[in-house]
Design an enzyme around this catalytic site. Sequence first.
Site, PDB file in Angstrom:
ATOM      1  N   ASP A  96       0.865  -1.174   0.000  1.00  0.00           N
ATOM      2  CA  ASP A  96       0.000   0.000   0.000  1.00  0.00           C
ATOM      3  C   ASP A  96       0.907   1.230   0.000  1.00  0.00           C
ATOM      4  O   ASP A  96       1.786   1.349   0.852  1.00  0.00           O
ATOM      5  CB  ASP A  96      -0.866  -0.016   1.266  1.00  0.00           C
ATOM      6  N   ASP A 204      -3.018   4.752  -2.526  1.00  0.00           N
ATOM      7  CA  ASP A 204      -4.069   5.405  -1.758  1.00  0.00           C
ATOM      8  C   ASP A 204      -4.467   6.751  -2.385  1.00  0.00           C
ATOM      9  O   ASP A 204      -3.582   7.565  -2.690  1.00  0.00           O
ATOM     10  CB  ASP A 204      -3.507   5.643  -0.350  1.00  0.00           C
ATOM     11  N   GLU A 267      -6.349   3.806  -6.021  1.00  0.00           N
ATOM     12  CA  GLU A 267      -7.644   4.080  -5.387  1.00  0.00           C
ATOM     13  C   GLU A 267      -8.084   5.458  -5.857  1.00  0.00           C
ATOM     14  O   GLU A 267      -7.365   6.443  -5.671  1.00  0.00           O
ATOM     15  CB  GLU A 267      -7.487   4.071  -3.860  1.00  0.00           C
ATOM     16  N   HIS A 338     -11.180  -2.444   3.632  1.00  0.00           N
ATOM     17  CA  HIS A 338     -11.115  -1.997   5.028  1.00  0.00           C
ATOM     18  C   HIS A 338     -11.892  -0.713   5.277  1.00  0.00           C
ATOM     19  O   HIS A 338     -11.974  -0.264   6.419  1.00  0.00           O
ATOM     20  CB  HIS A 338      -9.643  -1.806   5.413  1.00  0.00           C
ATOM     21  N   ASP A 339     -12.426  -0.086   4.235  1.00  0.00           N
ATOM     22  CA  ASP A 339     -13.198   1.153   4.393  1.00  0.00           C
ATOM     23  C   ASP A 339     -14.699   0.938   4.222  1.00  0.00           C
ATOM     24  O   ASP A 339     -15.476   1.882   4.395  1.00  0.00           O
ATOM     25  CB  ASP A 339     -12.772   2.186   3.334  1.00  0.00           C
TER      26      ASP A 339
HETATM   27  C1  NOJ Z   1      -8.127   5.700   1.728  1.00  0.00           C
HETATM   28  C2  NOJ Z   1      -7.815   4.569   2.661  1.00  0.00           C
HETATM   29  O1  NOJ Z   1      -8.311   3.379   2.112  1.00  0.00           O
HETATM   30  C3  NOJ Z   1      -8.438   4.927   3.983  1.00  0.00           C
HETATM   31  O2  NOJ Z   1      -8.425   3.853   4.895  1.00  0.00           O
HETATM   32  C4  NOJ Z   1      -7.715   6.123   4.544  1.00  0.00           C
HETATM   33  O3  NOJ Z   1      -8.354   6.548   5.718  1.00  0.00           O
HETATM   34  C5  NOJ Z   1      -7.702   7.275   3.533  1.00  0.00           C
HETATM   35  N1  NOJ Z   1      -7.437   6.874   2.189  1.00  0.00           N
HETATM   36  C6  NOJ Z   1      -6.642   8.268   3.919  1.00  0.00           C
HETATM   37  O4  NOJ Z   1      -5.379   7.683   3.712  1.00  0.00           O
END
Ligand code: NOJ
Length: 572
Positions: A96, A204, A267, A338-339
Amino acid sequence: MTWWRNAIVYQIYPRSFADSNGDGVGDLRGIVEHIDHLTELGVDVVWLSPVYPSPHDDNGYDISNYQDIDPVFGTLDDFDTLVETLHRNGIRLVMDLVVNHTSDEHPWFAESRASRDSPQRDWYWWRPPRPGMTPGTPGAEPTNWVSYFGGPAWEFDEATGEYYLHLFTRKQPDLNWENPEVRAAVHDVMRWWLARGVDGFRMDVINMISKDPSLPDGQPGTAGAAQGLLADGRPHFICGPRLHEFLREMHDSVFARHPAQLLTVGETPGISHEEGRLLTDPARRELDMVFQFEHVTLDCGQTKWDRRQLDLRELKASFARWQNGLGDGWNSLYWDNHDQPRAVSRFGDDDPEYRERSAKLLAAVLHLHRGTPYIYQGEELGMTNVPFSHIDDFRDIESLNHYRHAVASGADPDDVLDALRSRSRDNARTPVQWTNGRHTGFTTGTPWLPVNPNHTEINAADQRKDPDSVFHFHRRLIALRHTESVVVDGDYTLLLPQDEQVWAFTRRLDSTELLVLANLSRDHVAPALDPTPWAHADTLLTNYPDAGQPPSPFRLRPWEVVVYRRVVVAGS
Ligand code: NOJ
């Protein structure tokens, strides 16, 4: 052919995967100890969420040193052992890469904030207060942008009298990619991990690295009632003016110079499929694939906390748009990470009567689209959302900030809690359910986030023994992608777009055609499709034990999914 087109990626959120030393937090050795879980499943790649040193304000997405491992997860030696173990088992590792921002405890930021004359001042976005306003008071921020985790996206620094930009928490200052030294430093970090043996990067919020340097205000009234003076700044930092240039530069100076073919996945919240095509078109030399967010916003109102009933027609249309809209680009396919809350509780039905069937159905629908499927740890077991009862049960900074801001602006705490229960990221972050024993076998200590009480019914140990489990269904789907080229390369056609319960589509490659029929409801349904061409088809996969030859007319039981395969003869 690029190797990742028929690969399946498994995401590990290390804090919650497996704890080897009893401190209650998952670690690298814990992953090595569970390698058999991954090999039995048959995945090709592990995407490892951040393991770098971090103050953990955002669970490691706030990095204070890009070239080491946080002691809570282990050491660089443990990391080397993990890479070696994965590679020995035929599994690649994707790191990541969080480089839109650093931690405020990163030495780059410490140097940058030291004085206005610091040689690294310009590595971050520093701006004076709004003219005529008292510094540090509401409205004096350089722009009116709201941060993703609530409150203004600017933090006032008393010592130097200026604000710095943070699109996420105030402990995550945004790097200034306009500065070529920043880009070169990021490229160096990437090369360093590649030299250590990693096989690619998940990047990210990579579509936020280019901001409109004039930093215009957001349109007033676009941040939701609870945010007062603040507004949505996204038009000024999502896919900003130099995004494609920065990615091409990264590609040419890092990826293209690496001897092996890598996997790069960005992402990219808030992008359209047209933008997705530009980002993933191989001829443009930017990224291999992106995580887009269209399908995970369809059940949201103005923010993710405003819940809206999902309309299956919109979900199918969204998938179809991306399937057919990327040109030579490539999709990544996901429900969970994870989000996101757990897919079976969100898109499926986590009532015990339907949980397993709907988890299998969601897996089949996802994996049989065109693109690279991603499995988030626990998804292969059908793990569900968590019955959190109190705000103190949550650990996630986004959830806690939202609760604080919403309640302070007058929302009913019970309503806010209810939204958190279905939307909080902590739903995805409870420990992986290994056994039905104490702390589900995750740790011998006290888990940093309590385990979901339903681990007595949902756990890896039981499922690996049961050939009919959600785990073994995933294993069969993964094997199918590895053996059936139509799953990888077949054309995609959505059928019955207006049906509110049935998701039906075909995949076709040369003379092989698959029909995927899925009933996303508790009803018995009869999809309005002509069964004649499928009369002699094989049943490749199903989540009911007794599905045999295709029925005529087609019928589907509650949460049933069936996949048929036929050989197409001319004219049929
Ligand atoms: C996306 C990540 O997947 C998330 O977990 C994070 O809080 C934010 N970006 C900030 O890095």
